[in-house]
Motif scaffolding. Structure first.
Motif, PDB file in Angstrom:
ATOM      1  N   UNK A   1      25.399 -34.712  34.495  1.00 38.09           N
ATOM      2  CA  UNK A   1      24.958 -35.597  35.765  1.00 38.09           C
ATOM      3  C   UNK A   1      25.687 -36.979  35.538  1.00 38.09           C
ATOM      4  N   UNK A   2      25.899 -37.377  36.863  1.00 35.61           N
ATOM      5  CA  UNK A   2      26.657 -38.568  36.914  1.00 35.61           C
ATOM      6  C   UNK A   2      26.289 -39.395  38.046  1.00 35.61           C
TER       7      UNK A   2
ATOM      8  N   UNK B   1      25.281 -41.900  44.391  1.00 38.28           N
ATOM      9  CA  UNK B   1      25.107 -40.364  44.737  1.00 38.28           C
ATOM     10  C   UNK B   1      24.710 -40.091  43.300  1.00 38.28           C
ATOM     11  N   UNK B   2      23.798 -39.333  43.145  1.00 33.76           N
ATOM     12  CA  UNK B   2      23.519 -38.485  41.814  1.00 33.76           C
ATOM     13  C   UNK B   2      24.407 -37.223  41.920  1.00 33.76           C
ATOM     14  N   UNK B   3      25.154 -37.125  41.269  1.00 35.36           N
ATOM     15  CA  UNK B   3      25.945 -35.669  40.943  1.00 35.36           C
ATOM     16  C   UNK B   3      25.605 -34.825  39.584  1.00 35.36           C
TER      17      UNK B   3
ATOM     18  N   UNK C   1      27.397 -31.723  37.749  1.00 35.89           N
ATOM     19  CA  UNK C   1      29.174 -31.189  37.766  1.00 35.89           C
ATOM     20  C   UNK C   1      29.623 -31.336  38.962  1.00 35.89           C
ATOM     21  N   UNK C   2      29.678 -32.637  39.736  1.00 41.12           N
ATOM     22  CA  UNK C   2      30.292 -33.092  40.676  1.00 41.12           C
ATOM     23  C   UNK C   2      29.822 -32.610  42.221  1.00 41.12           C
ATOM     24  N   UNK C   3      28.596 -31.966  42.036  1.00 46.49           N
ATOM     25  CA  UNK C   3      27.740 -31.683  43.369  1.00 46.49           C
ATOM     26  C   UNK C   3      26.826 -32.723  43.637  1.00 46.49           C
ATOM     27  N   UNK C   4      26.584 -33.278  44.616  1.00 48.43           N
ATOM     28  CA  UNK C   4      25.241 -34.105  44.983  1.00 48.43           C
ATOM     29  C   UNK C   4      24.030 -33.319  44.944  1.00 48.43           C
ATOM     30  N   UNK C   5      23.094 -34.023  44.042  1.00 48.36           N
ATOM     31  CA  UNK C   5      21.804 -33.610  44.079  1.00 48.36           C
ATOM     32  C   UNK C   5      20.685 -34.608  44.163  1.00 48.36           C
ATOM     33  N   UNK C   6      21.045 -35.924  44.707  1.00 49.60           N
ATOM     34  CA  UNK C   6      20.478 -36.782  45.027  1.00 49.60           C
ATOM     35  C   UNK C   6      21.057 -38.146  45.225  1.00 49.60           C
ATOM     36  N   UNK C   7      20.281 -39.365  45.384  1.00 50.55           N
ATOM     37  CA  UNK C   7      20.923 -40.626  45.751  1.00 50.55           C
ATOM     38  C   UNK C   7      19.785 -41.740  45.251  1.00 50.55           C
ATOM     39  N   UNK C   8      20.427 -42.778  45.269  1.00 48.78           N
ATOM     40  CA  UNK C   8      19.474 -44.073  45.126  1.00 48.78           C
ATOM     41  C   UNK C   8      20.197 -45.306  45.616  1.00 48.78           C
ATOM     42  N   UNK C   9      19.569 -46.259  45.666  1.00 49.88           N
ATOM     43  CA  UNK C   9      20.363 -47.813  45.859  1.00 49.88           C
ATOM     44  C   UNK C   9      19.604 -48.852  44.835  1.00 49.88           C
ATOM     45  N   UNK C  10      20.737 -49.436  44.527  1.00 47.40           N
ATOM     46  CA  UNK C  10      20.384 -50.919  43.518  1.00 47.40           C
ATOM     47  C   UNK C  10      20.651 -51.923  44.219  1.00 47.40           C
TER      48      UNK C  10
END
Length: 280
Positions: A3-4, A24-26, A28-37
């Motif tokens: 997870x990256x 983007x929360x990835x 294995x290279x696939x998007x599984x979520x997101x967030x903002x800082x």
């Protein structure tokens, strides 16, 4: 499974002189979520905020925890002294995640759709604020706010940074600032003042285009507490909003102020968001 966190786009400045970026929360290279800082200046500090955190695939696998911790590392690298997060009231899982990550609940955001307002009780009168009293009253209110911030979990330095000093930008003309209503409550024969209420008639527009008014402060003098004046002052705020054609009123109450939270709930205000925070 790896997870990256990866930038979705470039970092952009904020209106207050800070910085923000969406990630983007990835897996294995696939998007599984997101967030903002976001990092915003508070006096000589930077304060961080995590927002828009969403897991779209594979919930319950620790991806939200990873996203929160990774966002904190971003904010540390940006030089933030603390981090805050707002969690919608309906998002029970997210509230549990915030607690698990060591966040402390600091405040509740509450709001109400206004309709007809009850009459004020007999034996009280409402008066405009005397402009000559404004700066002294503001200094006392600011000090009360600073103490409340410390009680909510901020350090003395952070509380001073948040409370600020002097006239806020929202009231450049003091009690006579357009769009701001400040009223005092007295007895029928002029006894008092019992307390005061400060309302900004248009904090921002809601998604449907209607304005949201905000209670910036409501206070009852110590000698007159326990007599229902806090409720009366809130009715004054609601009447002022309706007179200005505004039907949505919101407020912030510190989580430890259970008496005030119960008062607002009894008047029909509902919790829309809970604010959590922790030092970095």
């Amino acid at each position: 499974m790896t997870t990256t966190l990866r930038p979705e786009g470039p970092e952009t400045p904020t209106a207050a002189g800070g910085r923000t970026r969406r990630w983007l929360i990835l897996s294995n290279g696939r998007q599984v979520g997101a967030l903002r800082t976001t990092a915003e200046p508070q006096a000589d500090q930077l304060w961080g905020e995590i927002s828009e955190l969403e897991i779209t695939e594979g919930r319950g696998r620790g991806r939200g925890t990873f996203g929160g911790l990774a966002a904190e590392e971003v904010l540390r690298d940006w030089g933030c002294a603390r981090v805050d997060v707002g969690v919608p009231e309906r998002a029970g899982t997210a509230r549990g995640l915030a607690v698990a990550l060591g966040y402390t609940e600091r405040a509740l955001l509450m709001s109400k759709r206004l309709a007809a307002v009850a009459d004020l009780p007999a034996g009280v009168s409402v008066r405009p604020f005397d402009p000559a009293d404004f700066d002294g009253w503001l200094a006392r209110s600011t000090e009360d706010y600073r103490r409340s911030l410390v009680e909510s979990g901020l350090t003395e330095e952070q509380a001073r940074a948040r409370a600020g000093g002097g006239r806020p930008a929202s009231v450049p003309q003091g009690a006579e600032t357009p769009g701001v209503v400040i009223r005092r409550l007295y007895g029928a024969e002029g006894e008092g003042p019992y307390g005061s209420v400060w309302v900004q008639l248009r904090l921002y527009d809601l998604p449907d285009g209607e304005p949201l008014a905000w209670v910036c402060g409501v206070e009852v003098s110590p000698a007159h507490r326990g007599r229902g004046h806090g409720r009366t002052l809130m009715l004054v705020a609601e009447r002022e909003c309706l007179a200005a054609g505004v039907r949505n009123l919101g407020l912030n109450v510190f989580a430890r102020n259970e008496v005030a939270a119960r008062l607002y709930a009894s008047l029909g205000y509902e919790v829309t968001e809970r604010r959590y925070g922790k030092p970095l």
